[in-house]
Design a protein around this motif. Sequence first.
Motif, PDB file in Angstrom:
ATOM      1  N   TYR A   1       0.834  -1.199   0.000  1.00  0.00           N
ATOM      2  CA  TYR A   1       0.000   0.000   0.000  1.00  0.00           C
ATOM      3  C   TYR A   1       0.874   1.256   0.000  1.00  0.00           C
ATOM      4  CZ  TYR A   1      -3.625   3.306   1.458  1.00  0.00           C
ATOM      5  OH  TYR A   1      -4.479   4.371   1.531  1.00  0.00           O
ATOM      6  N   GLN A   2       1.914   1.255   0.832  1.00  0.00           N
ATOM      7  CA  GLN A   2       2.823   2.392   0.912  1.00  0.00           C
ATOM      8  C   GLN A   2       3.528   2.612  -0.431  1.00  0.00           C
ATOM      9  OE1 GLN A   2       6.116   1.871   3.590  1.00  0.00           O
ATOM     10  NE2 GLN A   2       6.448   4.058   3.791  1.00  0.00           N
ATOM     11  N   GLN A   3       3.986   1.546  -1.059  1.00  0.00           N
ATOM     12  CA  GLN A   3       4.670   1.656  -2.343  1.00  0.00           C
ATOM     13  C   GLN A   3       3.727   2.221  -3.411  1.00  0.00           C
ATOM     14  OE1 GLN A   3       7.899   1.266  -2.794  1.00  0.00           O
ATOM     15  NE2 GLN A   3       7.706   1.871  -4.936  1.00  0.00           N
ATOM     16  N   ALA A   4       2.492   1.754  -3.416  1.00  0.00           N
ATOM     17  CA  ALA A   4       1.512   2.252  -4.383  1.00  0.00           C
ATOM     18  C   ALA A   4       1.259   3.742  -4.181  1.00  0.00           C
ATOM     19  CB  ALA A   4       0.213   1.464  -4.267  1.00  0.00           C
ATOM     20  N   LEU A   5       1.154   4.169  -2.928  1.00  0.00           N
ATOM     21  CA  LEU A   5       0.955   5.595  -2.650  1.00  0.00           C
ATOM     22  C   LEU A   5       2.157   6.415  -3.094  1.00  0.00           C
ATOM     23  CD1 LEU A   5      -0.751   5.642   0.875  1.00  0.00           C
ATOM     24  CD2 LEU A   5      -1.793   6.132  -1.335  1.00  0.00           C
ATOM     25  N   ARG A   6       3.358   5.905  -2.843  1.00  0.00           N
ATOM     26  CA  ARG A   6       4.561   6.637  -3.250  1.00  0.00           C
ATOM     27  C   ARG A   6       4.637   6.746  -4.767  1.00  0.00           C
ATOM     28  NH1 ARG A   6       9.372   4.844   0.912  1.00  0.00           N
ATOM     29  NH2 ARG A   6       8.416   5.823   2.719  1.00  0.00           N
ATOM     30  N   GLN A   7       4.275   5.679  -5.465  1.00  0.00           N
ATOM     31  CA  GLN A   7       4.299   5.725  -6.928  1.00  0.00           C
ATOM     32  C   GLN A   7       3.270   6.734  -7.436  1.00  0.00           C
ATOM     33  OE1 GLN A   7       3.725   1.682  -8.143  1.00  0.00           O
ATOM     34  NE2 GLN A   7       5.864   1.108  -7.772  1.00  0.00           N
ATOM     35  N   GLU A   8       2.099   6.740  -6.823  1.00  0.00           N
ATOM     36  CA  GLU A   8       1.072   7.703  -7.214  1.00  0.00           C
ATOM     37  C   GLU A   8       1.571   9.130  -6.959  1.00  0.00           C
ATOM     38  OE1 GLU A   8      -3.470   8.939  -5.884  1.00  0.00           O
ATOM     39  OE2 GLU A   8      -2.720   6.951  -5.387  1.00  0.00           O
ATOM     40  N   TRP A   9       2.214   9.347  -5.835  1.00  0.00           N
ATOM     41  CA  TRP A   9       2.744  10.670  -5.512  1.00  0.00           C
ATOM     42  C   TRP A   9       3.811  11.079  -6.528  1.00  0.00           C
ATOM     43  CZ3 TRP A   9       1.511  14.783  -2.859  1.00  0.00           C
ATOM     44  CH2 TRP A   9       2.482  15.734  -2.590  1.00  0.00           C
ATOM     45  N   ASP A  10       4.689  10.148  -6.871  1.00  0.00           N
ATOM     46  CA  ASP A  10       5.733  10.439  -7.849  1.00  0.00           C
ATOM     47  C   ASP A  10       5.125  10.837  -9.189  1.00  0.00           C
ATOM     48  OD1 ASP A  10       7.732   9.941  -6.011  1.00  0.00           O
ATOM     49  OD2 ASP A  10       8.018   7.852  -6.634  1.00  0.00           O
ATOM     50  N   ILE A  11       4.078  10.174  -9.600  1.00  0.00           N
ATOM     51  CA  ILE A  11       3.409  10.493 -10.866  1.00  0.00           C
ATOM     52  C   ILE A  11       2.785  11.880 -10.779  1.00  0.00           C
ATOM     53  CG2 ILE A  11       1.452   9.897 -12.346  1.00  0.00           C
ATOM     54  CD1 ILE A  11       2.085   6.923 -11.628  1.00  0.00           C
ATOM     55  N   LEU A  12       2.118  12.169  -9.661  1.00  0.00           N
ATOM     56  CA  LEU A  12       1.451  13.461  -9.506  1.00  0.00           C
ATOM     57  C   LEU A  12       2.439  14.624  -9.423  1.00  0.00           C
ATOM     58  CD1 LEU A  12      -1.375  12.511  -6.993  1.00  0.00           C
ATOM     59  CD2 LEU A  12      -1.646  13.059  -9.409  1.00  0.00           C
ATOM     60  N   THR A  13       3.592  14.404  -8.823  1.00  0.00           N
ATOM     61  CA  THR A  13       4.559  15.481  -8.651  1.00  0.00           C
ATOM     62  C   THR A  13       5.589  15.532  -9.772  1.00  0.00           C
ATOM     63  OG1 THR A  13       6.012  14.076  -7.306  1.00  0.00           O
ATOM     64  CG2 THR A  13       4.360  15.419  -6.139  1.00  0.00           C
ATOM     65  N   GLY A  14       5.563  14.548 -10.660  1.00  0.00           N
ATOM     66  CA  GLY A  14       6.504  14.518 -11.766  1.00  0.00           C
ATOM     67  C   GLY A  14       7.868  13.998 -11.393  1.00  0.00           C
TER      68      GLY A  14
END
Length: 98
Positions: free
Chosen positions: A78-91
């Motif tokens: 779950y944490q990894q998925a959130l971090r990946q989503e954050w990385d996508i959103l922040t570029g």
Amino acid sequence: MSQNPVERAGEQREFILRGVASLEEARRTGVYYSSQEVLAEMRTLLDRRKMAERAETQKRLEDAFGLWSEPKVDGQEYQQALRQEWDILTGRSPPLED
């Protein structure tokens, strides 16, 4: 019970008035209750209130933590998925994996 002497005196007065009204009702109807009956009824009311409060607390906890209740999710995934989503959103580009 209030610490303020004026409020405390008012509470005591109300208590006495309720007692007098109860005595008048008993005399009028001829129905008297023993202290054991009154205490048993008070215990029943208290138990019901406690059960209702527990149920409300349980519901609030389930509402607050419902995200984690079902389905069971691995915390690291779950944490990894959130971090990946954050990385996508922040570029940001995700870190390289070994």
